[in-house]
Scaffold this motif. Sequence first.
Motif, mmCIF file in Angstrom:
data_model
loop_
_atom_site.group_PDB
_atom_site.id
_atom_site.type_symbol
_atom_site.label_atom_id
_atom_site.label_comp_id
_atom_site.label_asym_id
_atom_site.label_seq_id
_atom_site.Cartn_x
_atom_site.Cartn_y
_atom_site.Cartn_z
ATOM 1 N N PRO A 9 -4.616 6.552 -7.689
ATOM 2 C CA PRO A 9 -4.635 5.571 -8.653
ATOM 3 C C PRO A 9 -4.093 5.837 -9.926
ATOM 4 O O PRO A 9 -3.360 4.964 -10.736
ATOM 5 C CB PRO A 9 -6.125 4.843 -8.816
ATOM 6 C CG PRO A 9 -6.585 5.359 -7.344
ATOM 7 C CD PRO A 9 -5.968 6.663 -6.902
ATOM 8 N N ALA A 10 -4.598 7.153 -10.512
ATOM 9 C CA ALA A 10 -4.259 7.665 -11.660
ATOM 10 C C ALA A 10 -2.593 7.498 -11.943
ATOM 11 O O ALA A 10 -2.133 7.533 -13.010
ATOM 12 C CB ALA A 10 -5.069 8.830 -11.969
ATOM 13 N N GLU B 167 0.879 -1.306 -0.016
ATOM 14 C CA GLU B 167 0.087 0.030 0.054
ATOM 15 C C GLU B 167 0.833 0.955 0.034
ATOM 16 O O GLU B 167 1.771 1.432 0.716
ATOM 17 C CB GLU B 167 -0.737 0.137 1.364
ATOM 18 C CG GLU B 167 -2.102 1.157 1.310
ATOM 19 C CD GLU B 167 -2.761 1.279 2.607
ATOM 20 O OE1 GLU B 167 -3.969 1.423 2.298
ATOM 21 O OE2 GLU B 167 -2.222 1.172 3.419
ATOM 22 N N LEU B 168 0.673 2.032 -0.952
ATOM 23 C CA LEU B 168 1.241 3.447 -0.930
ATOM 24 C C LEU B 168 0.564 4.600 -0.295
ATOM 25 O O LEU B 168 -0.518 4.825 -0.816
ATOM 26 C CB LEU B 168 1.520 3.712 -2.454
ATOM 27 C CG LEU B 168 2.474 2.563 -3.316
ATOM 28 C CD1 LEU B 168 2.411 2.994 -4.584
ATOM 29 C CD2 LEU B 168 3.568 2.218 -2.655
ATOM 30 N N ARG C 82 -4.333 1.333 -14.580
ATOM 31 C CA ARG C 82 -5.695 0.880 -14.198
ATOM 32 C C ARG C 82 -5.614 -0.375 -13.453
ATOM 33 O O ARG C 82 -6.624 -0.710 -12.912
ATOM 34 C CB ARG C 82 -5.950 0.207 -15.620
ATOM 35 C CG ARG C 82 -5.083 -0.819 -16.406
ATOM 36 C CD ARG C 82 -5.735 -1.367 -17.321
ATOM 37 N NE ARG C 82 -4.836 -2.581 -18.004
ATOM 38 C CZ ARG C 82 -5.403 -3.695 -18.655
ATOM 39 N NH1 ARG C 82 -6.715 -3.506 -19.391
ATOM 40 N NH2 ARG C 82 -4.654 -4.738 -19.230
ATOM 41 N N ASP C 83 -4.513 -0.868 -12.833
ATOM 42 C CA ASP C 83 -4.423 -1.968 -12.166
ATOM 43 C C ASP C 83 -4.486 -1.848 -10.690
ATOM 44 O O ASP C 83 -4.415 -2.534 -9.703
ATOM 45 C CB ASP C 83 -3.098 -3.002 -12.316
ATOM 46 C CG ASP C 83 -3.217 -3.629 -13.825
ATOM 47 O OD1 ASP C 83 -4.241 -3.961 -14.108
ATOM 48 O OD2 ASP C 83 -2.300 -3.523 -14.454
ATOM 49 N N SER D 297 -8.107 3.366 2.125
ATOM 50 C CA SER D 297 -8.472 4.708 2.711
ATOM 51 C C SER D 297 -7.228 5.603 2.939
ATOM 52 O O SER D 297 -7.232 6.934 3.393
ATOM 53 C CB SER D 297 -9.062 4.068 4.246
ATOM 54 O OG SER D 297 -7.735 3.289 4.618
ATOM 55 N N ALA D 298 -6.066 5.016 2.758
ATOM 56 C CA ALA D 298 -4.792 5.688 3.009
ATOM 57 C C ALA D 298 -4.145 6.154 1.760
ATOM 58 O O ALA D 298 -3.140 7.071 1.633
ATOM 59 C CB ALA D 298 -4.100 5.035 4.007
ATOM 60 N N GLY D 299 -4.404 5.647 0.769
ATOM 61 C CA GLY D 299 -3.554 5.711 -0.631
ATOM 62 C C GLY D 299 -4.075 4.625 -1.713
ATOM 63 O O GLY D 299 -5.228 4.842 -2.102
ATOM 64 N N VAL D 300 -3.069 3.983 -2.132
ATOM 65 C CA VAL D 300 -3.416 3.045 -3.316
ATOM 66 C C VAL D 300 -2.705 1.924 -3.175
ATOM 67 O O VAL D 300 -1.632 1.654 -2.348
ATOM 68 C CB VAL D 300 -3.056 3.562 -4.587
ATOM 69 C CG1 VAL D 300 -3.760 4.950 -5.043
ATOM 70 C CG2 VAL D 300 -1.602 3.720 -4.808
#
Length: 316
Positions: free
Chosen positions: A76-77, A70-71, A81-82, A87-90
Amino acid sequence: MTAALAPAVLDVATWQARRQAHEERVDVWLTPYLARRRRGERHPVEDFLFTYYSHRPAQLRRWHPGAGVELRDAEPAEFGRDYRATSAGVTLDTEGVRVRRGESITWIRSLLAATAGRTPHFGCFGMHEWAMVYRQNPEELRHNAWPLRLGPERTAAVVEERGVRCSHFDAYRFFTPSARPLNLLNPTRETQHVNEQPGCLHANMDLYKWAYKLSPLVPSELVADCFELAREIRTLDMRASPYDLAALGHPPVRVETPEGRAEYATAQRGFADRAAALRARLLAALGAHHDHLRVQRERSKQAPHPDLHHHNRRDL
């Protein structure tokens, strides 16, 4: 049902530093290639990984943390797309990638495991490159801007004297028609899992291909490690080839001589050791994905058939 492991969490400073380090690392390889491409120049050694393999420079440069990470404070952009928001990032949509790549994951893992389990062979001495020019018209040579060190007739004589023992289909398929009968083996795509062995330069170069085909499930640092090894292997491959590339700063490994063959085999063993470590890392990264897919397949086999009574009622 086994509970999913909590993802590793990278704070923004950490993941941005990793991304920057990756971009700076690959730019050392990408920048000269892109400059040559703009000028319309070709390099028989340095261009190979960008022209033979399908991974584009922009894809190699793009950083991925791998599955289960988790980053923090990311969007996400930024990653494609994957990825999905948390709640904290992507984080990577690992399940979605597994579903889309399931067949490839299984195939690649099977090939890597089969190759890792074999005894390496070091007796080919790079004759595959010689077989690619054997009895070929000079104007048809793939790198015809560069001369053959020994000339066409002596080059052909070396192939005939040494013979060819190539186990790698994607090298064998570039042999000239007259060279193929000289090969000890007849590798095909269907026998790839049976023939590939861990001493083969091309099998070890292909670790780059399997790494990028598994991206973004594997971290980009691993893809770059495989690229770096492939780049060094390609240099040996072409130094041991029949072409004279000394003007490019690549003095020949004269595999037509005992001393050259010894030099080649020593380098080949070193590359095999490094490739074994990378292959093990790829297999370790694949382990959880393969196990997950196997469980999913077993569950789908055990699932009951659709409600026939429901369909019959609908059809009435």
